[in-house]
Design an enzyme around this catalytic site. Sequence first.
Site, PDB file in Angstrom:
ATOM      1  N   CYS A 136       0.809  -1.222   0.000  1.00  0.00           N
ATOM      2  CA  CYS A 136       0.000   0.000   0.000  1.00  0.00           C
ATOM      3  C   CYS A 136       0.839   1.267   0.000  1.00  0.00           C
ATOM      4  O   CYS A 136       0.307   2.360  -0.185  1.00  0.00           O
ATOM      5  CB  CYS A 136      -0.941  -0.007   1.202  1.00  0.00           C
ATOM      6  SG  CYS A 136      -1.964  -1.497   1.297  1.00  0.00           S
TER       7      CYS A 136
ATOM      8  N   HIS B 225      -3.558   6.711   2.449  1.00  0.00           N
ATOM      9  CA  HIS B 225      -3.952   5.413   1.897  1.00  0.00           C
ATOM     10  C   HIS B 225      -5.368   5.098   2.351  1.00  0.00           C
ATOM     11  O   HIS B 225      -5.704   5.240   3.531  1.00  0.00           O
ATOM     12  CB  HIS B 225      -2.976   4.339   2.375  1.00  0.00           C
ATOM     13  CG  HIS B 225      -3.451   2.949   2.166  1.00  0.00           C
ATOM     14  ND1 HIS B 225      -3.986   2.510   0.976  1.00  0.00           N
ATOM     15  CD2 HIS B 225      -3.481   1.878   3.008  1.00  0.00           C
ATOM     16  CE1 HIS B 225      -4.337   1.232   1.090  1.00  0.00           C
ATOM     17  NE2 HIS B 225      -4.038   0.833   2.311  1.00  0.00           N
TER      18      HIS B 225
ATOM     19  N   ASN C  98     -10.306  -0.770  -0.219  1.00  0.00           N
ATOM     20  CA  ASN C  98      -8.847  -0.714  -0.121  1.00  0.00           C
ATOM     21  C   ASN C  98      -8.253  -1.301  -1.402  1.00  0.00           C
ATOM     22  O   ASN C  98      -8.332  -2.500  -1.634  1.00  0.00           O
ATOM     23  CB  ASN C  98      -8.393  -1.506   1.108  1.00  0.00           C
ATOM     24  CG  ASN C  98      -6.879  -1.508   1.284  1.00  0.00           C
ATOM     25  OD1 ASN C  98      -6.121  -1.173   0.381  1.00  0.00           O
ATOM     26  ND2 ASN C  98      -6.443  -1.903   2.472  1.00  0.00           N
TER      27      ASN C  98
END
EC number: 2.3.1.180
Length: 333
Positions: free
Chosen positions: A122, A258, A289
């Site tokens: 990420c 993020h 996500n």
Amino acid sequence: MAKIKPSKGAPYARILGVGGYRPTRVVPNEVILETIDSSDEWIRSRSGIETRHWANAEETVAAMSVEASGKAIADAGISAAQIGAVIVSTVSHFKQTPAVATEIADKLGTAKAAAFDISAGCAGFGYGLTLAKGMIVEGSAEYVLVIGVERLSDLTDLEDRATAFLFGDGAGAVVVGPSTEPAIGPTVWGSEGDKSETIKQTVPWTDYRDGEVEKFPAITQEGQAVFRWAVFEMAKVAQQALDAAGISADELDVFIPHQANERIIDSMVKTLKLPETVTVARDVRTTGNTSAASIPLAMERLLATGEAKSGDTALVIGFGAGLVYAASVVTLP
């Protein structure tokens, strides 16, 4: 002894254009609830996620990247032939070699651009952005394409109550090019390998190949440990990035963390004491996500909706498996 001629790059680098691609299939929480014992209210309250996008067979890592990249190149006002390097951050391209970046560079019509993949979870977009900035200042490329792309639906265990609702698919891309003034601040990045077990692939590919496990590998995580680390440690990293850029919270226009979990985002906003005037990306609600793709996708949406504008000062921070992280202050394209 011969002297090597110094490189002649640009004095600074900046993001010139951004593009995104979200798969056509929108998956609401009700679909996730078919395989786990939970509720829509529980998912929303724990993560903020309402829907996510899942790719179909044609929406491959390469195909989604090409779509997002084409938009970013057009937004930057250059041609694909001017791209000198293509950096792709992904953990969900299942060919070990060649790098999917080479396929993307060819399909876009670059003039044999340097192309390679990185695996930084990420935080991958931040890692790629830092590499791109270095290439431009060093002089090895005039324009660099940075792509974050994932098909995490391929690595999701739909029976895992802790993660089944989290992940989505998509691609985000930016073009980084020369600048006459600072527009990408110093990167604060690092890793904490002693915590690598908190987010990981369940088993190696070889275990599945050799028949030691019947279930295809998936991404798993220790939710509470990850939450605590993200909230407490990543807020510190974000502050360090602000300090490195010489920017105070009051001078910030946009915060693009993020898109892992809305509770984490809310906690970071509170810890950083960001004023209400700062626009906060909350793309996680409808995109989930998407790991390496989450920051450029969120950036693209904020600009497209008018919630952020060209020239705004934004703090971006990615964090995830490794555990790895990368944060910097940028000027939006």
